[in-house]
Design a protein around this motif. Structure first.
Motif, PDB file in Angstrom:
ATOM      1  N   GLU A   1      -3.487   5.019   2.673  1.00  6.02           N
ATOM      2  CA  GLU A   1      -2.600   4.752   3.585  1.00  6.02           C
ATOM      3  C   GLU A   1      -3.153   3.736   4.790  1.00  6.02           C
ATOM      4  O   GLU A   1      -4.239   3.891   5.057  1.00  6.02           O
TER       5      GLU A   1
ATOM      6  N   LYS B   1       1.432   5.022  -4.571  1.00  6.93           N
ATOM      7  CA  LYS B   1       1.297   6.371  -4.261  1.00  6.93           C
ATOM      8  C   LYS B   1       0.170   6.852  -5.038  1.00  6.93           C
ATOM      9  O   LYS B   1      -0.650   7.876  -4.619  1.00  6.93           O
TER      10      LYS B   1
ATOM     11  N   CYS C   1       0.896  -1.269   0.094  1.00  8.08           N
ATOM     12  CA  CYS C   1      -0.041  -0.015   0.054  1.00  8.08           C
ATOM     13  C   CYS C   1       0.711   1.266  -0.040  1.00  8.08           C
ATOM     14  O   CYS C   1       0.564   2.205  -0.743  1.00  8.08           O
ATOM     15  N   ARG C   2       1.767   1.233   0.847  1.00  2.45           N
ATOM     16  CA  ARG C   2       3.018   2.270   0.967  1.00  2.45           C
ATOM     17  C   ARG C   2       3.516   2.510  -0.447  1.00  2.45           C
ATOM     18  O   ARG C   2       3.722   3.796  -0.603  1.00  2.45           O
TER      19      ARG C   2
END
Length: 199
Positions: free
Chosen positions: A22, A17, A13-14
């Motif tokens: 988040e 972008k 997930c990080r």
């Protein structure tokens, strides 16, 4: 629970972008309690807001669905305006272990874009949605402005939105109110004293 899977899901997930999603661990020691945030979808009353979710993972995740609710107050037919509970099939009987936390968050974001008023979590809000869309949109936009401000929505997590609203209506600045409530563990009376005394 497979901590490696949870870490992998958070890491993936990080790295992405583009989604704006988040997922993070608010208390480093507890991987079963996560928070997530996502931007309100464009071309909806939620646009411009940042929405925070509370995620509790069962011990047998991913074989059982996570428990997810909104920390941010949101005016929507499929979300309880009181508790933040969400009516979404993948959080109940349509859950599958192949789904990820990111999928869950994106599905909730899509729900804001495309409400399902015929399967409501909040019947009163669903009636408002069906009977007067313009008035509904205005109220949803107002709640987004008040509760989902991207500068303070994460700071509000865990605080009583009603207390924030009441203190803001007394004339105190929103950021000051949130800071005061944080200092006194959410005690509204003590927060008023702190604000009046400039603490």
């Amino acid at each position: 629970m497979d901590p490696r899977r949870i870490e992998r899901e958070i890491r993936q997930c990080r790295l992405d972008k583009s989604s704006g999603v988040e997922i993070f661990i608010p208390e480093e020691s507890n991987m079963l309690h996560l928070k997530a945030s996502f931007p309100g979808p464009a071309a909806t009353p939620y646009e411009g807001g940042k929405f925070v979710l509370n995620i509790e993972l069962p011990n047998d995740y991913p074989f059982k669905a996570p428990k997810v609710k909104f920390d941010t107050r949101v005016y929507h037919p499929n979300v309880s305006s009181q508790t933040g509970a969400i009516c979404l099939d993948i959080l109940k009987d349509a859950w599958s272990p192949v789904l990820t936390l990111k999928t869950v968050v994106i599905s909730i974001q899509s729900l804001l874009f495309d409400p399902v008023p015929d399967d409501p979590q909040d019947a009163e809000v669903a009636n408002h949605y069906r009977s007067n869309r313009e008035s509904f949109n205005a109220k949803a936009r107002e709640w987004t402005r008040i509760y989902a401000d991207p500068n303070t929505s994460l700071d509000m997590a865990g605080l009583d939105p009603g207390a924030i609203t009441r203190l803001v209506e007394m004339g105190f600045g929103r950021k000051d109110v949130i800071g005061a409530l944080r200092k006194v563990n959410g005690n509204e009376e003590q927060a008023v004293d702190a604000l009046l005394n400039g603490l």
